[in-house]
Design a protein around this motif. Structure first.
Motif, mmCIF file in Angstrom:
data_model
loop_
_atom_site.group_PDB
_atom_site.id
_atom_site.type_symbol
_atom_site.label_atom_id
_atom_site.label_comp_id
_atom_site.label_asym_id
_atom_site.label_seq_id
_atom_site.Cartn_x
_atom_site.Cartn_y
_atom_site.Cartn_z
ATOM 1 N N LYS A 1 0.827 -1.184 0.000
ATOM 2 C CA LYS A 1 0.000 0.000 0.000
ATOM 3 C C LYS A 1 0.872 1.249 0.000
ATOM 4 C CE LYS A 1 -3.467 2.482 2.647
ATOM 5 N NZ LYS A 1 -4.202 2.583 3.918
ATOM 6 N N GLY A 2 0.529 2.202 -0.856
ATOM 7 C CA GLY A 2 1.262 3.455 -0.917
ATOM 8 C C GLY A 2 2.428 3.457 -1.875
ATOM 9 N N ASP A 3 2.764 2.309 -2.486
ATOM 10 C CA ASP A 3 3.862 2.287 -3.456
ATOM 11 C C ASP A 3 3.534 3.179 -4.646
ATOM 12 O OD1 ASP A 3 5.277 0.593 -1.893
ATOM 13 O OD2 ASP A 3 4.945 -1.202 -3.103
ATOM 14 N N ARG A 4 4.571 3.746 -5.228
ATOM 15 C CA ARG A 4 4.379 4.624 -6.376
ATOM 16 C C ARG A 4 4.133 3.835 -7.659
ATOM 17 N NH1 ARG A 4 9.562 8.098 -6.784
ATOM 18 N NH2 ARG A 4 8.506 8.671 -8.721
ATOM 19 N N SER A 5 4.728 2.668 -7.778
ATOM 20 C CA SER A 5 4.661 1.912 -9.024
ATOM 21 C C SER A 5 3.668 0.764 -8.896
ATOM 22 C CB SER A 5 6.046 1.361 -9.387
ATOM 23 O OG SER A 5 6.556 0.564 -8.334
ATOM 24 N N PHE A 6 3.243 0.241 -10.057
ATOM 25 C CA PHE A 6 2.301 -0.865 -10.129
ATOM 26 C C PHE A 6 2.969 -2.026 -10.850
ATOM 27 C CE2 PHE A 6 -0.513 2.659 -9.420
ATOM 28 C CZ PHE A 6 -1.543 2.132 -8.661
ATOM 29 N N ALA A 7 3.005 -3.165 -10.188
ATOM 30 C CA ALA A 7 3.532 -4.373 -10.808
ATOM 31 C C ALA A 7 2.389 -5.168 -11.421
ATOM 32 C CB ALA A 7 4.283 -5.217 -9.780
ATOM 33 N N GLY A 8 2.712 -5.961 -12.434
ATOM 34 C CA GLY A 8 1.683 -6.760 -13.091
ATOM 35 C C GLY A 8 2.300 -7.647 -14.146
ATOM 36 N N TRP A 9 1.438 -8.186 -15.006
ATOM 37 C CA TRP A 9 1.886 -9.091 -16.070
ATOM 38 C C TRP A 9 1.327 -8.614 -17.408
ATOM 39 C CZ3 TRP A 9 0.776 -10.747 -11.194
ATOM 40 C CH2 TRP A 9 1.746 -11.507 -10.545
ATOM 41 N N TYR A 10 2.215 -8.537 -18.367
ATOM 42 C CA TYR A 10 1.864 -8.135 -19.732
ATOM 43 C C TYR A 10 1.918 -9.367 -20.628
ATOM 44 C CZ TYR A 10 2.805 -6.249 -24.431
ATOM 45 O OH TYR A 10 2.799 -5.980 -25.784
ATOM 46 N N TYR A 11 0.877 -9.557 -21.440
ATOM 47 C CA TYR A 11 0.887 -10.685 -22.363
ATOM 48 C C TYR A 11 1.706 -10.306 -23.591
ATOM 49 C CZ TYR A 11 -0.461 -14.507 -25.364
ATOM 50 O OH TYR A 11 -0.410 -15.604 -26.196
ATOM 51 N N ALA A 12 2.830 -10.976 -23.773
ATOM 52 C CA ALA A 12 3.726 -10.697 -24.890
ATOM 53 C C ALA A 12 3.493 -11.731 -25.992
ATOM 54 C CB ALA A 12 5.189 -10.733 -24.432
ATOM 55 N N VAL A 13 3.181 -11.256 -27.189
ATOM 56 C CA VAL A 13 2.995 -12.184 -28.304
ATOM 57 C C VAL A 13 4.326 -12.790 -28.717
ATOM 58 C CG1 VAL A 13 0.922 -11.044 -29.150
ATOM 59 C CG2 VAL A 13 3.149 -10.247 -29.931
ATOM 60 N N THR A 14 5.428 -12.150 -28.369
ATOM 61 C CA THR A 14 6.744 -12.703 -28.697
ATOM 62 C C THR A 14 6.974 -14.020 -27.991
ATOM 63 O OG1 THR A 14 7.659 -10.493 -29.061
ATOM 64 C CG2 THR A 14 9.221 -12.270 -28.630
ATOM 65 N N THR A 15 6.573 -14.107 -26.724
ATOM 66 C CA THR A 15 6.787 -15.312 -25.925
ATOM 67 C C THR A 15 5.536 -16.179 -25.837
ATOM 68 O OG1 THR A 15 6.173 -14.186 -23.866
ATOM 69 C CG2 THR A 15 8.479 -14.075 -24.546
ATOM 70 N N GLY A 16 4.368 -15.616 -26.159
ATOM 71 C CA GLY A 16 3.138 -16.376 -26.026
ATOM 72 C C GLY A 16 2.712 -16.593 -24.591
ATOM 73 N N GLY A 17 3.102 -15.701 -23.698
ATOM 74 C CA GLY A 17 2.748 -15.830 -22.288
ATOM 75 C C GLY A 17 2.925 -14.510 -21.571
ATOM 76 N N HIS A 18 2.680 -14.537 -20.255
ATOM 77 C CA HIS A 18 2.817 -13.340 -19.432
ATOM 78 C C HIS A 18 4.281 -13.073 -19.114
ATOM 79 C CE1 HIS A 18 -1.573 -13.464 -17.850
ATOM 80 N NE2 HIS A 18 -1.438 -12.537 -18.772
ATOM 81 N N VAL A 19 4.650 -11.804 -19.143
ATOM 82 C CA VAL A 19 5.970 -11.337 -18.707
ATOM 83 C C VAL A 19 5.723 -10.257 -17.657
ATOM 84 C CG1 VAL A 19 8.168 -10.319 -19.375
ATOM 85 C CG2 VAL A 19 6.963 -11.824 -20.972
ATOM 86 N N GLY A 20 6.385 -10.377 -16.527
ATOM 87 C CA GLY A 20 6.134 -9.469 -15.416
ATOM 88 C C GLY A 20 6.805 -8.121 -15.587
ATOM 89 N N TYR A 21 6.250 -7.125 -14.903
ATOM 90 C CA TYR A 21 6.861 -5.801 -14.836
ATOM 91 C C TYR A 21 6.614 -5.239 -13.448
ATOM 92 C CZ TYR A 21 2.013 -4.429 -15.863
ATOM 93 O OH TYR A 21 0.654 -4.300 -15.838
ATOM 94 N N GLU A 22 7.490 -4.341 -12.994
ATOM 95 C CA GLU A 22 7.393 -3.765 -11.662
ATOM 96 C C GLU A 22 6.898 -2.321 -11.680
ATOM 97 O OE1 GLU A 22 10.503 -5.781 -8.720
ATOM 98 O OE2 GLU A 22 11.496 -4.720 -10.346
ATOM 99 N N SER A 23 6.775 -1.740 -12.836
ATOM 100 C CA SER A 23 6.255 -0.375 -12.962
ATOM 101 C C SER A 23 5.708 -0.219 -14.371
ATOM 102 C CB SER A 23 7.354 0.660 -12.698
ATOM 103 O OG SER A 23 8.346 0.619 -13.712
ATOM 104 N N TRP A 24 4.936 0.840 -14.566
ATOM 105 C CA TRP A 24 4.390 1.065 -15.902
ATOM 106 C C TRP A 24 5.455 1.566 -16.860
ATOM 107 C CZ3 TRP A 24 -1.243 2.376 -17.100
ATOM 108 C CH2 TRP A 24 -2.066 1.431 -16.500
ATOM 109 N N LEU A 25 6.550 2.093 -16.343
ATOM 110 C CA LEU A 25 7.678 2.412 -17.211
ATOM 111 C C LEU A 25 8.272 1.118 -17.760
ATOM 112 C CD1 LEU A 25 9.679 4.363 -18.471
ATOM 113 C CD2 LEU A 25 10.968 4.353 -16.325
ATOM 114 N N GLU A 26 8.405 0.099 -16.905
ATOM 115 C CA GLU A 26 8.871 -1.196 -17.388
ATOM 116 C C GLU A 26 7.853 -1.802 -18.365
ATOM 117 O OE1 GLU A 26 10.102 -3.938 -14.433
ATOM 118 O OE2 GLU A 26 11.319 -2.492 -13.333
ATOM 119 N N ARG A 27 6.575 -1.580 -18.118
ATOM 120 C CA ARG A 27 5.561 -2.096 -19.042
ATOM 121 C C ARG A 27 5.700 -1.447 -20.417
ATOM 122 N NH1 ARG A 27 0.226 -0.681 -20.553
ATOM 123 N NH2 ARG A 27 -1.046 -2.505 -21.077
ATOM 124 N N ASP A 28 5.989 -0.144 -20.448
ATOM 125 C CA ASP A 28 6.221 0.515 -21.733
ATOM 126 C C ASP A 28 7.394 -0.118 -22.461
ATOM 127 O OD1 ASP A 28 4.108 2.210 -21.437
ATOM 128 O OD2 ASP A 28 5.286 3.924 -20.765
#
Length: 962
Positions: A52-79
């Protein structure tokens, strides 16, 4: 590859260690021995955090390159993930691939790079994502050490920051169409290539190729794939963006190096010696300023964007170009005129009326001292002789005013007049007012700071506890002071209660515990704006108890849970299901229902048809024939799912369902429900707009609950689900939403259907049809061994002729186990993936199914197992079957003719187990296996027919009569 460190002469290879997962096991080895591992295929070495209160949002992006989820720790990493997925030379991506360990001046250091990237030519690239402003000294040291380690083994290293905002915005839009389903219409692709052989505007070319609802998704997909090109960095994509094939002449800056997102920022644009750093801000020039120009002092009469008008000695103004003025060597701003400050009307209104009247009385006298004429004098009236500025100095005029007021009976000295005049020139009318009535006082009076902090701590301690009164908070404040050894004395009880009222203003300690927690855990910073422009771009999902009693099987009355999702762009509710208890399979089936058109039901009015709505029905029907009998609710294909950390949504099954449907997965921060406020508000609206009108409404708490609700006529669970589905179509989809307003005309609001119809013209429509096999994919999965007797799950044995027994599945990471999918609501059968074949499903049935002809769920099984903790599988099956038999047959007659009582828990378990439907299933896979050996006589009884529990099948013909 993978040679020992002594084979290399570079000492760096022995100075670094790699820590990573290899085949499910943690492994640490020297850099020189582990650099040959395929790090693009390893799982993350560390977990993500959603504190709670963290500035960044972590999540999983579906990459067509790998055919699966790839994690990220911020939306800058998602970009950056989107950029990597867009680059054609990238063939593999892994997030947080390893820990890199090393020593730095006897200090142990470690660093986990953000991404490991494998390129098509076999090269490897390690990527760290961090904005330039966030790179401190310690982070820079870690990046430098990582770069040394990478260069020693031939890897490339890239530190990347914030990408170009325009290019990134365009790429985020195209990323919505990166999925293969968007480009599967080969005839549309061919027409687009033919149209854009000559450069065309985006919208013009799409309309020439066909209906934009069908063509636009394909166009955006081929732009993502590189078949067509456009200037993605010059301006945001629009109807006029020029699109062409790669063979056409380029117009503007093109996509060019599609992997340019991995390049470092240009140092010469940020360095100390750059031209931008050497420029200084010029002096500001305003009307009334005195400036030196061409060696003379002049007054500024007017200022425009290109020129400044200066006063001349002969009083004729001269217009001087701004560049000439600023380029003059003698130019400088000598001074600016001092103007009277604007009166702070709001502060004046806070003063008592007599204070305002006295200030206005003083203003008239001070203006006469300054200008010789009072504010109420006639226009032609001149100054009185003693106040004429041309004949008397300011001091003489102040002396005259003091004499006049003293003669009139006011005891005023010359210094008083001078003080009021100076305050008026500095502060305006407010400077003449008596501000003692509104003078700022200490916030908490004379209460010691230690007492204030102790009471704040006492209030904070009670946030998650039961509700208490102010008496406890005051007592706890004294205890905290004694524990901390503070010598401050507590003030009186009345003072402490006033202090408590100030500290808890708007959030009283005596409020309900839920209200108090909600206010305490709310957002601490201003809310941001999550702008979405396309249906399905962001979909939020959540569950909540529905404040309605329903009558389950056997007359048992109970509450149920509502699991629903809402599309942020259109506020459409793609799907909502009612269940006695929510499981991960419910959330997964909810995704499937969102992708499936809702069809008309018997008894629904004809006005609810999609053909009678504002939705472009005919054009959509040409694309998706499933919409023929659809209701007036659009089909939403989620691109990103936002959820909280409930175990239903964070479960492995739900994430696997999102991966199977190629959906990004974005959890919110913990204890931060406001980050998915749209679905929270939607669920609350269902309670106020629907649930309270339903028989059996309980209110939101026991304080709002009526009497004898269980004796009223109550709806069954299927009936209530039917009512909810109809209400969503008839009311919700046709109700104007305050969050769907036209930004150019804020007074105009839209309904969800109207908003969808407007947005789809720019987004297009791509249907996603699910088969029965797809529904099985959405069920929870586990991994089991196939033995001679079959497969065992929770002391239940399943068997089928087609099972491949006592063999390795071929999945090394799962130690040869077989993937099994099961339905928690129907334990009569499971589905085993044939890893030795084409991945088809083999259906296996429970071997005791002949004893229990009615399917029941794990809830009933677990209840029976608790009653017989050491019982055999057959005994548990008999007990569970008997429970359901009693529920179906009704109460037995005892010796005295009275019904035999059953435990309330037994009734609830039986009713919930029978009230929950199952999901559609595929036909079983049959193989030409040899006929099984005949069994004993007691086993010759044929298998009983499985009676599936009713669930609306979205793929079935609704008009077919059974």
């Amino acid at each position: 590859m993978g040679e020992p460190v002594r084979a290399y002469g570079d000492p760096v290879l022995g100075a670094f260690d790699l820590d990573f997962f290899d085949g499910g096991r943690r492994r640490r080895t020297a850099l020189g021995s582990g650099w040959g591992v395929r790090f693009e295929a390893v799982p993350p070495i560390r977990g993500f955090r959603w504190n709670k209160g963290d500035r960044s949002f972590a999540g999983w992006y579906y990459a067509v390159t790998t055919g699966g989820h790839v994690g990220y720790e911020s939306w800058l990493e998602r970009d950056r993930l989107i950029l990597l997925d867009f680059a054609p030379e990238v063939v593999g991506i892994a997030s947080q691939p390893f820990w890199l360990h090393w020593r730095e001046e006897e200090e142990k250091r470690r660093h986990a790079p953000d991404y490991f990237v494998r390129l098509a030519d076999g090269r490897a690239r390690v990527v760290d994502v961090r904005a330039e402003d966030d790179v401190d000294e310690r982070t820079a040291e870690a990046f430098a050490a990582t770069e040394r380690a990478c260069s020693a083994v031939g890897w490339e290293f890239a530190h990347v920051g914030v990408p170009d905002p325009v290019f990134m915005a365009n790429l985020r839009w195209l990323a919505r169409y990166r999925h293969g389903r968007c480009g599967r219409e080969a005839d549309v692709v061919e027409r687009l290539v033919n149209v854009f052989r000559q450069p065309h505007g985006l919208r013009e070319g799409a309309e020439e190729a066909g209906d934009v609802l069908r063509v636009l998704p394909v166009l955006f997909h081929v732009l993502w794939a590189g078949t067509l090109r456009a200037d993605l960095g010059g301006a945001l994509l629009s109807s006029g963006t020029v699109v062409h094939t790669s063979a056409s002449p380029a117009v503007g800056r093109q996509q060019g190096d599609r992997g340019h997102g991995l390049l470092r920022p240009r140092r010469d644009t940020l360095g100390e010696g750059s031209q931008m750093r050497r420029l200084s801000r010029p002096a500001t020039v305003g009307v009334g300023d005195r400036v030196r120009f061409a060696g003379q002092v002049r007054a500024v009469l007017a200022v425009s964007a290109r020129a400044v008008t200066l006063a001349q000695e002969d009083d004729s103004p001269r217009e001087v170009p701004l560049a000439v003025l600023l380029g003059d060597e003698s130019f400088e701003v000598l001074g600016s005129p001092v103007r009277m400050p604007l009166p702070p009307v709001s502060l004046l209104e806070a003063l008592p009326e007599h204070a305002r009247e006295k200030a206005l009385w003083w203003e008239g006298h001070i203006l006469e001292v300054l200008h010789g004429v009072g504010p109420n004098a006639d226009e032609d009236a001149g100054p009185r002789p003693e106040y004429d500025p041309a004949r008397h100095s300011l001091t003489a005029r102040e002396r005259a005013k003091a004499t006049e007021l003293t003669t009139a009976g006011y005891r005023v000295s010359v210094s008083t007049i001078g003080n009021f005049r100076r305050r008026y020139q500095a502060e305006g009318l407010l400077g003449l007012a008596d501000r003692r009535p509104v003078r700022k006082k200490p916030e908490f009076g004379s209460v010691a700071d230690a007492v204030v902090e102790a009471m704040r701590q006492a209030i904070k301690e009670g946030v998650d506890e039961s509700t208490r009164t102010g008496t406890y908070i005051i007592w706890r404040t004294g205890e905290i002071l004694r524990e901390d050894g503070e010598t401050a004395e507590l003030p009186s009880q009345s003072t402490l209660y006033r202090l408590l009222a100030k500290l808890t203003y708007g959030k009283p300690v005596s409020a309900t515990a839920r209200n108090r927690r909600s206010r305490a855990h709310g957002a601490k910073t201003p809310f941001g704006q999550w702008t979405v422009f396309a249906p399905g771009e962001v979909v939020q999902i959540d569950s909540t108890p529905l404040d309605v009693l329903v009558r389950l099987d056997d007359g048992v009355v109970g509450k149920i849970e509502l699991t629903g999702m809402v599309d942020v762009a259109t506020r459409t509710v793609p799907a909502a299901v009612l269940r006695p208890t929510t499981k991960s399979v419910d959330a997964s089936v909810l995704l499937a229902r969102a992708l499936t058109p809702e069809v008309m039901r018997p008894g629904w009015v004809d006005a609810l048809r999609m053909s009678r709505s504002v939705l472009p029905y005919r054009r959509l029907l040409d694309i998706d024939e499933r919409l023929e009998h659809a209701v007036a609710k659009p089909v939403i294909v989620p691109e990103m799912i936002v959820c909280d950390h409930g175990k239903v949504f964070i479960s492995r099954n739900f994430k696997a369902s999102c991966r199977f449907l190629e959906i990004d997965f974005q959890p919110t921060h913990k204890a931060s429900p406001f980050q998915k406020g749209h679905v929270e508000k939607m669920l609350d609206s269902v309670g106020t707009l629907f649930a309270q009108f339903v028989a059996g409404y309980t209110g939101r708490s026991t304080d709002h609950r009526g009497r004898n609700l269980d004796k009223q006529p109550l709806w069954s669970l299927p009936e209530l689900q039917e009512l909810l589905d109809e209400w969503l179509v008839a009311t919700w989809q046709h109700r104007e939403h305050d969050g769907l307003r036209d930004p150019l005309h804020p007074g105009r609001s839209f309904t969800p259907n109207e908003k969808y119809a407007a947005l789809i013209e720019a987004c297009g429509y791509v249907p996603v049809a699910l088969s029965a096999e797809d529904y099985v994919e959405l069920l929870p999965s586990t991994w089991r061994a196939v033995n001679d007797y079959g497969i065992r799950i929770k002391r239940r044995t399943y068997d089928a002729p087609g099972l491949i027994r006592r063999q390795h599945s071929g999945i090394a990471e799962k130690k040869g186990l077989w993937e099994v999918h099961h339905d928690p609501y129907d334990i009569s059968r499971i589905w085993v993936r044939n890893h030795h074949g084409d991945g088809e499903w083999i259906e296996a049935t429970w071997k005791h199914l002949r004893h229990t002809p009615v399917p029941f769920g794990e809830l009933a099984w677990d209840h029976a197992a608790q009653g017989l903790p050491k019982g055999t599988e057959a005994e548990i099956a008999e007990a569970a079957a008997a429970l359901l038999t009693r529920a179906h047959a009704g109460p037995e007659q005892g010796e005295a003719g009275r019904p035999k009582k059953r435990m309330r828990r037994e009734k609830q378990v039986a009713a919930r187990a029978k009230a929950t439907p199952t999901v559609p299933t595929p036909a079983p896979v049959t193989e030409p296996d040899p006929a099984p050996q005949p069994e004993a006589a007691e086993e010759e009884t044929p298998l009983a027919k499985v009676i599936p529990l009713g669930l609306f099948d979205p793929l079935a013909d609704p008009w077919k009569r059974s």
